[in-house]
Design a protein around this motif. Structure first.
Motif, PDB file in Angstrom:
ATOM      1  N   VAL A 126       0.878  -1.170   0.000  1.00  0.00           N
ATOM      2  CA  VAL A 126       0.000   0.000   0.000  1.00  0.00           C
ATOM      3  C   VAL A 126       0.915   1.219   0.000  1.00  0.00           C
ATOM      4  CG1 VAL A 126      -1.995  -1.075   1.123  1.00  0.00           C
ATOM      5  CG2 VAL A 126      -0.211  -0.039   2.522  1.00  0.00           C
ATOM      6  N   SER A 127       0.407   2.320  -0.530  1.00  0.00           N
ATOM      7  CA  SER A 127       1.249   3.521  -0.636  1.00  0.00           C
ATOM      8  C   SER A 127       0.520   4.737  -0.073  1.00  0.00           C
ATOM      9  CB  SER A 127       1.594   3.774  -2.108  1.00  0.00           C
ATOM     10  OG  SER A 127       0.450   4.271  -2.789  1.00  0.00           O
ATOM     11  N   LYS A 128       1.186   5.867  -0.131  1.00  0.00           N
ATOM     12  CA  LYS A 128       0.577   7.111   0.344  1.00  0.00           C
ATOM     13  C   LYS A 128      -0.638   7.495  -0.498  1.00  0.00           C
ATOM     14  CE  LYS A 128       3.624  10.051  -2.368  1.00  0.00           C
ATOM     15  NZ  LYS A 128       4.570  11.135  -2.348  1.00  0.00           N
ATOM     16  N   ASN A 129      -0.755   6.920  -1.691  1.00  0.00           N
ATOM     17  CA  ASN A 129      -1.896   7.201  -2.569  1.00  0.00           C
ATOM     18  C   ASN A 129      -3.040   6.207  -2.418  1.00  0.00           C
ATOM     19  OD1 ASN A 129      -0.629   9.460  -3.774  1.00  0.00           O
ATOM     20  ND2 ASN A 129       0.611   8.065  -4.990  1.00  0.00           N
ATOM     21  N   THR A 130      -2.836   5.159  -1.622  1.00  0.00           N
ATOM     22  CA  THR A 130      -3.905   4.183  -1.376  1.00  0.00           C
ATOM     23  C   THR A 130      -5.074   4.885  -0.701  1.00  0.00           C
ATOM     24  OG1 THR A 130      -2.316   2.374  -1.135  1.00  0.00           O
ATOM     25  CG2 THR A 130      -4.495   2.040  -0.150  1.00  0.00           C
ATOM     26  N   ILE A 131      -6.268   4.676  -1.210  1.00  0.00           N
ATOM     27  CA  ILE A 131      -7.455   5.289  -0.611  1.00  0.00           C
ATOM     28  C   ILE A 131      -7.838   4.515   0.645  1.00  0.00           C
ATOM     29  CG2 ILE A 131      -9.899   5.891  -0.933  1.00  0.00           C
ATOM     30  CD1 ILE A 131      -7.935   7.566  -2.634  1.00  0.00           C
ATOM     31  N   VAL A 132      -7.866   5.242   1.750  1.00  0.00           N
ATOM     32  CA  VAL A 132      -8.218   4.668   3.046  1.00  0.00           C
ATOM     33  C   VAL A 132      -9.495   5.326   3.546  1.00  0.00           C
ATOM     34  CG1 VAL A 132      -5.831   4.097   3.663  1.00  0.00           C
ATOM     35  CG2 VAL A 132      -6.785   6.328   4.293  1.00  0.00           C
ATOM     36  N   PHE A 133     -10.094   4.697   4.542  1.00  0.00           N
ATOM     37  CA  PHE A 133     -11.306   5.229   5.154  1.00  0.00           C
ATOM     38  C   PHE A 133     -10.940   5.765   6.533  1.00  0.00           C
ATOM     39  CE2 PHE A 133     -12.575   2.131   2.043  1.00  0.00           C
ATOM     40  CZ  PHE A 133     -13.594   2.786   1.368  1.00  0.00           C
ATOM     41  N   ASN A 134     -11.021   7.070   6.671  1.00  0.00           N
ATOM     42  CA  ASN A 134     -10.680   7.728   7.924  1.00  0.00           C
ATOM     43  C   ASN A 134     -11.912   7.764   8.819  1.00  0.00           C
ATOM     44  OD1 ASN A 134      -9.778   9.270   9.998  1.00  0.00           O
ATOM     45  ND2 ASN A 134      -9.520  11.149   8.819  1.00  0.00           N
ATOM     46  N   ASN A 135     -12.078   6.733   9.615  1.00  0.00           N
ATOM     47  CA  ASN A 135     -13.262   6.599  10.465  1.00  0.00           C
ATOM     48  C   ASN A 135     -13.207   7.475  11.707  1.00  0.00           C
ATOM     49  OD1 ASN A 135     -14.419   4.697   8.700  1.00  0.00           O
ATOM     50  ND2 ASN A 135     -13.174   3.089   9.604  1.00  0.00           N
ATOM     51  N   LEU A 136     -12.192   8.338  11.799  1.00  0.00           N
ATOM     52  CA  LEU A 136     -12.078   9.251  12.929  1.00  0.00           C
ATOM     53  C   LEU A 136     -12.755  10.589  12.670  1.00  0.00           C
ATOM     54  CD1 LEU A 136      -8.362   8.585  13.979  1.00  0.00           C
ATOM     55  CD2 LEU A 136     -10.447   7.530  14.860  1.00  0.00           C
TER      56      LEU A 136
END
Length: 160
Positions: A126-136
Motif C-alpha cells: 500500500v502507498s501514500k496514494n492508497t485510498i483509506v477510510f478515515n473513520n475518525l
C-alpha cells in the motif's frame, strides 16, 4: 426521530462503524429495519434525537445526529454502543474494533488489522496514494469530504 441522512446539517455528529466483512443483501434489508427502529426510538434523557444513517459499500454503518435539537448524552451513546454490540453478535461481524483498517483495492474494500496494514506499508503493498477510510471524522462535513482519502491525508500516513 429518524430522518433521511442527506437532510441532516453538515455539523451533525457522526459515528462510523466498519464491518469486518460485507453484509449480504438479505442482511442489509434486516439491518436497515433494525437501524430504522433503533433511531426512531433513540433518545437522550427522554428527548428525541434527530438522527439518520447510511450504509456504505455494504460494510460501513454511518450514524449521524443533528445536535441542534438535542445533544447526545452518555446514556444515549451507551445505548448506541449496546445496539451495535447486538448487531455484532447477530451478524457475527466486528463493528467496534478500531484497530483495523479498511482501504480500497480498485473497486474492492479490503479490511486488515492495523499490524498487517503497517507491514503492507513497509512492503510497499500500500502507498501514500492508497485510498483509506478515515473513520475518525467527527461530523457530516468531514465525513463527506475527508472520509475516503489518500493515506497521506489521513492518520494512516504515518505508516508510509
Amino acid at each position: 426521530m429518524l430522518v433521511e441522512f442527506n437532510t441532516l446539517p453538515d455539523e451533525s455528529r457522526v459515528w462510523i462503524f466498519q464491518a469486518s466483512r460485507s453484509f449480504s443483501e438479505e442482511e442489509l434489508q434486516q439491518l436497515r429495519q433494525e437501524l430504522d427502529t433503533f433511531i426512531a426510538d433513540w433518545t437522550a434523557h427522554g428527548s428525541d434525537l434527530l438522527a439518520g444513517y447510511e450504509i456504505r459499500y455494504n460494510r460501513f454503518i454511518v450514524l449521524a445526529l443533528d445536535q441542534t435539537l438535542n445533544h447526545a448524552t452518555g446514556c444515549s451513546i451507551d445505548a448506541s454502543v449496546r445496539f451495535i454490540q447486538q448487531l455484532e453478535q447477530k451478524y457475527k461481524v466486528e463493528l467496534l474494533d478500531k484497530m483495523n483498517v479498511s482501504y480500497k483495492q480498485g473497486d474492492f474494500v479490503a479490511y486488515k488489522s492495523l499490524v498487517d496494514f503497517k507491514k503492507m506499508a513497509k512492503q510497499k503493498a500500500v502507498s501514500k496514494n492508497t485510498i483509506v477510510f478515515n473513520n475518525l471524522v467527527t461530523n457530516k462535513h468531514e465525513y463527506q469530504n475527508h472520509w475516503e482519502v489518500p493515506a497521506e491525508e489521513s492518520w494512516h500516513g504515518r505508516f508510509m
